[in-house]
Design an enzyme around this catalytic site. Structure first.
Site, PDB file in Angstrom:
ATOM      1  N   ASP A 124      31.849  66.290  61.657  1.00  6.01           N
ATOM      2  CA  ASP A 124      31.057  65.194  62.237  1.00  6.01           C
ATOM      3  C   ASP A 124      29.682  65.676  62.683  1.00  6.01           C
ATOM      4  OD1 ASP A 124      33.089  66.419  64.056  1.00  6.01           O
ATOM      5  OD2 ASP A 124      31.863  65.498  65.592  1.00  6.01           O
ATOM      6  N   GLY A 173      32.858  58.644  66.349  1.00  5.83           N
ATOM      7  CA  GLY A 173      31.777  57.662  66.517  1.00  5.83           C
ATOM      8  C   GLY A 173      30.846  58.033  67.656  1.00  5.83           C
TER       9      GLY A 173
HETATM   10  P1  AMP Z   1      29.825  66.452  70.107  1.00  6.79           P
HETATM   11  O1  AMP Z   1      30.671  67.549  70.638  1.00  6.79           O
HETATM   12  O2  AMP Z   1      28.582  66.201  70.924  1.00  6.79           O
HETATM   13  O3  AMP Z   1      29.519  66.605  68.655  1.00  6.79           O
HETATM   14  O4  AMP Z   1      30.670  65.127  70.288  1.00  6.79           O
HETATM   15  C1  AMP Z   1      31.911  64.871  69.668  1.00  6.79           C
HETATM   16  C2  AMP Z   1      32.325  63.454  69.970  1.00  6.79           C
HETATM   17  O5  AMP Z   1      32.495  63.268  71.377  1.00  6.79           O
HETATM   18  C3  AMP Z   1      31.315  62.402  69.537  1.00  6.79           C
HETATM   19  O6  AMP Z   1      32.042  61.273  69.123  1.00  6.79           O
HETATM   20  C4  AMP Z   1      30.550  62.121  70.814  1.00  6.79           C
HETATM   21  O7  AMP Z   1      29.944  60.849  70.827  1.00  6.79           O
HETATM   22  C5  AMP Z   1      31.659  62.214  71.861  1.00  6.79           C
HETATM   23  N1  AMP Z   1      31.146  62.564  73.193  1.00  6.79           N
HETATM   24  C6  AMP Z   1      30.662  63.754  73.621  1.00  6.79           C
HETATM   25  N2  AMP Z   1      30.303  63.692  74.913  1.00  6.79           N
HETATM   26  C7  AMP Z   1      30.569  62.441  75.346  1.00  6.79           C
HETATM   27  C8  AMP Z   1      30.435  61.741  76.600  1.00  6.79           C
HETATM   28  N3  AMP Z   1      29.940  62.338  77.692  1.00  6.79           N
HETATM   29  N4  AMP Z   1      30.820  60.447  76.642  1.00  6.79           N
HETATM   30  C9  AMP Z   1      31.324  59.841  75.554  1.00  6.79           C
HETATM   31  N5  AMP Z   1      31.496  60.426  74.373  1.00  6.79           N
HETATM   32  C10 AMP Z   1      31.116  61.714  74.250  1.00  6.79           C
HETATM   33 MG    MG Z   2      28.347  65.579  67.434  1.00  4.13          MG
END
Ligand code: AMP
Ligand code: MG
Length: 495
Positions: free
Chosen positions: A254, A92
């Site tokens: 995702d 999410g």
């Molecule tokens: P991503 O690697 O950006 O595709 O993120 C994978 C998951 O980690 C997603 O659910 C993001 O919303 C969550 N996420 C990444 N960085 C953060 C952060 N600094 N704080 C909260 N959630 C994060």
């Molecule tokens: Mg992502």
């Protein structure tokens, strides 16, 4: 600080109204001192927004997530995802909010999302924040891809929040306002399928069809059609990625869209030297998301999407549903190859296909791999070569004569093409970029912005990348690969 006019945005909120249970309504954090660092005027106009208002302090507060404007219905979307092959049932939006949808000048529905606006119920261990370097990186990469003609989310604005965020050291906190055809992901389907909520999967599929594949609404077996449509768009997308040397870096389910756009620029990078095994992400130890693996990973991800849709297919029984899905997934490599070969023909100035082209293209890639050839310079150089200009393609090879046999074959092949040489060379220049986001230039620009608030290198680089096919004499520094002392390049996720 003024207020944004009540009628600045004509938000539509189809996700909020049609997909209850697929998100949590949520508000962004209040940023102490929001400031616009970069603003995309052209995109604002495309979205029928008033750039003057958005570029104001009230606009900065809006972009930081502090103030939800009239008509917005901010929310955090829920999704799951296979990350490096392992299933996470609940991811999410951990640091992003969907603010609403806008209908652009062409009548297309686009999501406006803020990334880095604070914690949400999906933040898990994260702080919900983003920092300036990675925000500007996503800004730059999205705009570069767009200018290259590749479907992508785009940046509307980058703002700093006035808050320090801890990463390896303290960093300027920032938010990226991004625009996408939607944020529906393969992982959105996986979330509900994993919980056995078939009705929700169907509701989501119907929404996706209406929004992205409206021609399927009245089709027979439209859910199989949806799988076929997503496969086809992903095949085209990944073929485009490879045709410019792009490595997404984290093709988890995702991060794979239903719309067929590139989304979530984390550890992505462009290759300098051609290498099918090129990997930049610091956490991709096995090379799962290597440059040359991307088509196979797209197929793997599509198989995960297919699994979520199985109960929806028009099939007598489970076996037949699996057979139908398998047929679509097994068709992927040939569909991908057709897109890729089509792109490669254009890159080589061939206006029609002939048997044997695949060998010609593959053999060029073999020579590039064996002789550490800069991918972008080589393709661009071939058109110069065709015009008989001096920019020697041979100089790009560690063994200058190694390309000669291939060049001779290509010239012979071109002689059978109905276009004349000048026309072929011009057509090649329209698909082979001079400028791509070279890793060393990206780092230089982001470092200046983060360390000394100097945006000049960023804006200069962005200016080059906005017209990637047009060589400009004063931008020569953006043409080549990294200098020796830059060393191997590493990129980082989720920063
Ligand atoms: P991503 O690697 O950006 O595709 O993120 C994978 C998951 O980690 C997603 O659910 C993001 O919303 C969550 N996420 C990444 N960085 C953060 C952060 N600094 N704080 C909260 N959630 C994060
Ligand atoms: Mg992502």
């Amino acid at each position: 600080m003024g207020r944004l006019a009540d009628d600045l945005f004509a938000f539509e909120n189809s996700y909020a109204t049609e997909l209850e249970g697929f998100y949590v309504p949520w508000q962004g954090d209040v940023a102490p001192e929001p400031k616009i660092v970069q603003f995309n005027r052209d995109l604002a106009l495309e979205l029928r927004l008033d750039p003057e208002q958005l570029a104001s302090p009230a606009g900065a507060a809006f972009f930081a997530g502090s103030e939800a404007p009239d008509g917005a219905s901010p929310l955090a979307q829920v999704y799951a995802g296979h990350q490096f092959g392992g299933f996470s049932p609940r991811l999410g939006d951990g640091r992003a909010l969907l603010i609403g949808e806008l209908i652009d000048r062409h009548g297309a529905r686009r999501d406006l999302q803020l990334k880095g606006s604070g914690r949400t119920p999906f933040s898990r261990g994260g702080d919900g924040k983003a920092v300036l370097g990675p925000v500007l990186r996503e800004y730059l990469m999205g705009e570069a891809m767009h200018a290259l003609g590749i479907p992508t989310s785009r940046a509307l604005a980058a703002v700093t929040t006035g808050q320090e965020v801890m990463r390896e050291g303290p960093q300027p906190g920032a938010v990226l306002a991004r625009v996408a055809a939607s944020h529906l992901r393969v992982g959105t389907f996986e979330f509900f399928a994993a919980r056995g909520e078939t009705d929700k999967v169907r509701q989501l599929a119907d929404y996706a069809i209406e929004r992205h594949y409206p021609e399927l609404a009245a089709a027979d077996d439209r859910y199989l059609g949806l799988l076929r449509g997503v496969s086809s768009r992903q095949a085209a997308l990944v073929a485009q990625w490879l045709s410019v040397g792009f490595v997404h870096g984290v093709m988890n389910t995702d991060n794979m869209t239903i719309s067929g756009e590139t989304l979530d620029y984390g550890p992505c990078a462009f290759i300098d030297e051609y290498d099918p095994m090129a990997v930049f992400s610091s956490i991709d130890h096995q090379g799962r998301y290597a440059y040359g693996n991307q088509p196979a990973i797209a197929q793997w991800n599509l198989a995960r999407l297919a699994e979520t849709l199985l109960p929806l297919f028009d099939a007598e029984d489970d076996d037949e549903a699996v057979r139908l899905a398998t047929g679509e997934i097994e068709a992927f490599p040939a569909i991908y190859e057709a897109f890729w070969l089509g792109m490669m023909r254009r890159k080589l100035g061939l206006s029609r296909g002939e048997d044997g082209d695949l060998d010609l293209v593959n053999d060029l890639h073999d020579v590039m791999a064996q002789h550490s050839v800069d991918f972008t310079l080589l393709f661009r150089g071939l058109a110069d070569r065709l015009r008989g200009e001096g920019r020697a393609t041979q100089a790009l090879l560690d063994a200058p004569a190694a390309l000669d046999p291939w060049l001779a074959r290509w010239m012979t092949r071109l002689e059978r093409d109905p276009r004349d040489r000048e026309a072929s060379a011009d057509a090649m220049d329209r698909v082979n970029p001079v400028y791509v986001p070279r890793n060393h230039k990206v780092e230089e620009a982001l470092q200046a912005a983060s360390d000394t608030s100097d945006l000049e290198p960023f804006e200069r680089l962005l200016g080059a990348l906005e017209r990637p096919f047009e060589r400009r004499a004063d931008l020569e520094e953006y043409e080549g690969g990294a200098p020796e002392d830059f060393g191997p390049y590493k990129t980082y996720c989720g920063t």
